[in-house]
Motif scaffolding. Structure first.
Motif, short mmCIF file in Angstrom:
data_model
loop_
_atom_site.label_atom_id
_atom_site.label_comp_id
_atom_site.label_asym_id
_atom_site.label_seq_id
_atom_site.Cartn_x
_atom_site.Cartn_y
_atom_site.Cartn_z
N GLY A 165 -49.33 5.60 -18.83
CA GLY A 165 -49.39 5.18 -18.01
C GLY A 165 -48.49 4.85 -16.99
N GLN A 166 -48.16 3.21 -16.30
CA GLN A 166 -48.41 2.93 -14.46
C GLN A 166 -46.25 2.92 -15.32
N VAL A 167 -45.06 3.73 -14.48
CA VAL A 167 -44.15 3.34 -14.28
C VAL A 167 -43.67 3.14 -12.78
N LYS A 196 -46.07 -0.11 -5.59
CA LYS A 196 -46.67 -0.26 -6.47
C LYS A 196 -44.92 0.33 -7.95
N TRP A 197 -43.87 1.36 -7.18
CA TRP A 197 -43.14 2.37 -8.19
C TRP A 197 -42.16 1.49 -8.39
N LEU A 206 -38.16 -0.52 0.00
CA LEU A 206 -39.34 0.27 -1.75
C LEU A 206 -40.21 -1.17 -1.71
N ALA A 207 -39.91 -1.80 -1.72
CA ALA A 207 -41.25 -3.03 -1.90
C ALA A 207 -42.00 -2.75 -0.81
N SER A 208 -42.03 -2.85 0.27
CA SER A 208 -42.39 -3.31 1.23
C SER A 208 -43.59 -2.34 1.39
#
Length: 321
Positions: free
Chosen positions: A215-217, A77-78, A71-73
């Motif tokens: 905003g971003q989560v 962003k999420w 997921l990090a790759s």
């Protein structure tokens, strides 16, 4: 796995310190063990760069470790970006993600508006993951795609059959027998579900959302996740919202977040029936995830898989807690 033994703790702390050093981070306090459950444990440490967490899932959910790396790759962003991952030992070292959405809100005021902001972000994450189905399976995530679900129902019925056989409850026996009788109907409805595929968090509630309410989560705690039709995530995502707000699923406080999520994929009016069918089918995945979580220590939740399967009777996307 004896996560409380001195030997295991010494090895885990040694690895944590080695990985912090490699990342240029210094531990400045004692390592504590705030969570120790039959299905996994978490260690906490303060550092000169903030709090860090070592998560060690049990064998039923150890896929979460390589999943974090994927997921990090693919969609950094999420999600939280791991400081370190040890797939062989099943350890992941994560930075602190800050307060959860539930902590930030402190109640239900503003919850519906917050989910109008959050759920489209989750939908975007799912869109980014759609091309990576095989990569997700390679991490060990269970295949709950529509074509696999009739077999998954049989697996769930094996679990609930054992529970029913050991129970004196006539209600449980009747519920199990009813679900057994729905196997052909269930398979037919699986065949009707469009073949969209992505990651279903399977426990998408406000304590697993970091940040917000605007905003971003980022999304956290992937140990219940499966590969499935993306809309099945709304079984918990919208179901928990309706229960928290104590409103009907057709209430505007639920409909508006629902439509905001569906807009990521197309016209909400055209996708509503698909969402409802995906969530209805997803109850079987949810029952199996319950069983996976309870495998080591069923306790008071032993009947949860059967209650979830029995909610197929509702012909609704809502499922019991």
């Amino acid at each position: 796995m004896n996560w409380s033994s001195e030997e295991w703790l010494a090895q885990a702390v040694s690895w944590l310190d080695e990985e912090l050093m490699a990342a240029g981070i210094e531990r400045v306090g004692e390592v504590t063990q705030p969570r120790l459950k039959p299905w996994g444990t978490v260690l906490r440490a303060d550092t000169d760069s903030g709090t860090v967490w070592l998560k060690a899932p049990g064998p039923e959910t150890v896929f979460e470790v390589p999943l974090y790396r994927l997921l990090a790759s693919v969609a950094p962003k999420w999600v939280l970006d791991p400081i370190a991952v040890d797939v062989e030992r099943g350890w992941v070292l994560l930075p602190d993600g800050g307060p959860t959405l539930r902590e930030r809100l402190g109640g239900t005021a503003g919850l519906s508006d917050a989910m109008i902001s959050v759920l489209p972000q989750y939908g975007q994450l799912q869109v980014e993951l759609e091309p990576h189905a095989e990569d997700l399976l390679a991490t060990g995530v269970t295949d709950m795609r529509p074509a696999a679900m009739p077999q998954r129902l049989d697996e769930a019925l094996e679990t609930t059959g054992r529970y029913t056989a050991s129970s004196d409850s006539e209600v449980a026996k009747e519920q199990h027998a009813w679900v057994v009788g729905q196997r052909a109907e269930f398979a037919a409805r699986c065949a009707d579900l469009p073949d969209r595929v992505s990651l279903d968090h399977n426990d998408l509630h406000t304590n697993n959302i970091l940040g917000g309410p605007t905003g971003q989560v980022r999304f956290y705690d992937w140990g219940d996740s499966v590969l499935a039709h993306p809309f099945t995530s709304m079984l918990v995502g919208l179901g928990s919202l309706a229960r928290w707000l104590e409103v009907d699923p057709d209430d505007p406080q639920v409909r508006r977040p629902r439509d905001a999520y569906l807009e990521v994929f197309g016209d909400p009016a055209e996708l509503l029936a698909e969402l409802e069918l995906a969530c209805w089918i997803g109850k079987v995945a949810r029952a199996l995830v319950w069983d996976r979580a309870l495998h080591q220590e069923p306790g008071e939740f032993a009947g949860a898989p059967l209650r979830t399967l029995a909610s197929l009777r509702m012909n609704s996307w809502l499922a019991p807690d």
